[in-house]
Design an enzyme around this catalytic site. Structure first.
Site, PDB file in Angstrom:
ATOM      1  N   HIS A 191       0.824  -1.209   0.000  1.00  0.00           N
ATOM      2  CA  HIS A 191       0.000   0.000   0.000  1.00  0.00           C
ATOM      3  C   HIS A 191       0.860   1.262   0.000  1.00  0.00           C
ATOM      4  O   HIS A 191       0.552   2.230  -0.706  1.00  0.00           O
ATOM      5  CB  HIS A 191      -0.955   0.005   1.192  1.00  0.00           C
ATOM      6  CG  HIS A 191      -1.936  -1.126   1.171  1.00  0.00           C
ATOM      7  ND1 HIS A 191      -2.806  -1.380   2.210  1.00  0.00           N
ATOM      8  CD2 HIS A 191      -2.186  -2.079   0.229  1.00  0.00           C
ATOM      9  CE1 HIS A 191      -3.545  -2.438   1.912  1.00  0.00           C
ATOM     10  NE2 HIS A 191      -3.182  -2.883   0.718  1.00  0.00           N
TER      11      HIS A 191
ATOM     12  N   HIS B 158      -9.103  -2.079  -5.488  1.00  0.00           N
ATOM     13  CA  HIS B 158      -8.032  -2.407  -4.548  1.00  0.00           C
ATOM     14  C   HIS B 158      -7.007  -3.336  -5.192  1.00  0.00           C
ATOM     15  O   HIS B 158      -5.808  -3.222  -4.896  1.00  0.00           O
ATOM     16  CB  HIS B 158      -8.576  -3.055  -3.273  1.00  0.00           C
ATOM     17  CG  HIS B 158      -7.500  -3.268  -2.256  1.00  0.00           C
ATOM     18  ND1 HIS B 158      -7.010  -2.249  -1.468  1.00  0.00           N
ATOM     19  CD2 HIS B 158      -6.765  -4.367  -1.938  1.00  0.00           C
ATOM     20  CE1 HIS B 158      -6.029  -2.708  -0.706  1.00  0.00           C
ATOM     21  NE2 HIS B 158      -5.864  -3.996  -0.970  1.00  0.00           N
TER      22      HIS B 158
ATOM     23  N   ASP C 268      -3.046  -2.681  -5.308  1.00  0.00           N
ATOM     24  CA  ASP C 268      -2.009  -3.651  -4.961  1.00  0.00           C
ATOM     25  C   ASP C 268      -1.034  -3.863  -6.113  1.00  0.00           C
ATOM     26  O   ASP C 268       0.186  -3.959  -5.908  1.00  0.00           O
ATOM     27  CB  ASP C 268      -2.643  -4.997  -4.598  1.00  0.00           C
ATOM     28  CG  ASP C 268      -3.151  -5.040  -3.161  1.00  0.00           C
ATOM     29  OD1 ASP C 268      -2.819  -4.136  -2.373  1.00  0.00           O
ATOM     30  OD2 ASP C 268      -3.889  -5.996  -2.835  1.00  0.00           O
TER      31      ASP C 268
ATOM     32  N   HIS D 166      -0.635 -10.931  -5.374  1.00  0.00           N
ATOM     33  CA  HIS D 166       0.753 -10.560  -5.091  1.00  0.00           C
ATOM     34  C   HIS D 166       1.756 -11.507  -5.749  1.00  0.00           C
ATOM     35  O   HIS D 166       2.766 -11.063  -6.303  1.00  0.00           O
ATOM     36  CB  HIS D 166       0.984 -10.529  -3.574  1.00  0.00           C
ATOM     37  CG  HIS D 166       0.128  -9.543  -2.856  1.00  0.00           C
ATOM     38  ND1 HIS D 166       0.173  -8.196  -3.127  1.00  0.00           N
ATOM     39  CD2 HIS D 166      -0.802  -9.704  -1.875  1.00  0.00           C
ATOM     40  CE1 HIS D 166      -0.696  -7.566  -2.341  1.00  0.00           C
ATOM     41  NE2 HIS D 166      -1.291  -8.464  -1.586  1.00  0.00           N
TER      42      HIS D 166
END
Length: 315
Positions: free
Chosen positions: A83, A241, A245, A268
């Protein structure tokens, strides 16, 4: 002020909070840094030795389960950096030292909004060194089952095309195409919060995750609705979001990317894998000094007008 030069913070700024997974308190201090240093974490508060520097690079990633971790988890590491990295990339902040006294970044409200506010409040200044970009020269792709991530060439700027598909009517299939630019990032992406499913909470706790999660920092999804009383900040907050990311993870390339990123049901791990694949072949990219592709955020414009005495030393 144009973005043909590298940037850093005008002055230090401090934030405090708790880690969403560890539940541990953490204080971070963002400080100005010299050109070509990038974003570097100074991990303090270690029991068995002095503070350690950890460069925010994809080669330093040690874990990607539910968050991005850099450093050696056995000695010194920092978790959930995505973030803050997203805020830096979103606002065009190239160089900063991030001092942190714990193992995990504070989650704040679950988005990048408070990091953005802190950076904009202290201001960003230009350094004398030219900004460099990673220009994508040919397509690169990684897959994991039906999920994939890819980087493809683009004439200018950095576009993200992110799609998610969850087997729940609360989320369903969502897609967001976004051209990275500071004011649009602040407005459209930075406030999108992390999310999780209530059905997974006990399993996550047993695995040592989500110990600091609450309705103050996470969008909680029940069987057929969002549990948070205030609801969503955007109708498609979930995919926004994921864009947030991705911007943070891809900032671990070390330079801003000139190209287009596409992903489907990514996360991720795939974000880091696409960087590994990109740098595995020198024919995939070139490091160039390019014309500005990002507009200057308002904080930069204000800082540029400040007296030179307040700017960092830029020998």
């Amino acid at each position: 002020m144009s973005f043909d030069r590298q940037t850093t913070l005008r002055a230090p700024v401090t934030l405090t909070g708790i880690g969403v997974h560890s539940g541990a308190p953490a204080t971070i201090c963002l400080k100005p840094s010299s050109a070509n240093s990038g974003i570097v974490f100074l991990r303090k508060g270690l029991d068995d030795g002095p503070a350690q520097l950890i460069h925010a690079k994809h080669t330093k990633v040690s874990a990607t389960e539910l968050c991005t971790v850099i450093g050696d988890r056995a000695s010194a590491s920092v978790a959930t950096i995505e973030h803050l990295m997203s805020a830096c990339a979103g606002l065009g902040l190239d160089n900063a030292l991030v001092e942190i006294d714990g193992p995990e970044m504070p989650i704040m409200d679950g988005s990048a909004a408070e990091f953005v506010a802190a950076i904009e409040a202290t201001g960003v200044v230009a350094l004398s060194a030219a900004r460099r970009y990673i220009k994508i020269l040919q397509p690169v792709r990684v897959e994991n089952g039906r999920a994939f991530a890819e980087l493809v060439p683009s004439e200018a700027g950095f576009r993200l095309d992110v799609e998610i598909d969850f087997d729940t009517t609360v989320i369903g299939r969502q897609r967001k195409v976004f051209d990275l630019e500071p004011s649009a990032y602040s407005r459209e992406i930075s406030r999108a919060r992390t999310f999780g499913f209530m059905r997974d909470v006990e399993q996550l706790w047993k695995a040592g995750f989500a110990l600091g999660a609450s309705l103050d920092n996470t969008v909680a999804i029940g069987d057929d609705k969002v549990i948070n009383p205030e609801g969503l900040r955007y109708g498609d907050e979930f995919v926004r979001h994921k864009v947030l990311d991705a911007i943070g993870d891809l900032a671990l390339a070390g330079y801003p990317i000139q190209g287009e990123f596409r992903s489907y049901c990514g996360g991720h791990r795939l974000n880091v894998r696409i960087l590994e694949a990109l740098f595995a072949d020198r024919a995939n990219y070139a490091i160039v000094e390019a014309e500005p592709v990002y507009a200057a955020p308002r904080a930069v414009q204000m800082a540029a007008a400040a007296p030179a005495a307040f700017a960092p030393d830029v020998h």
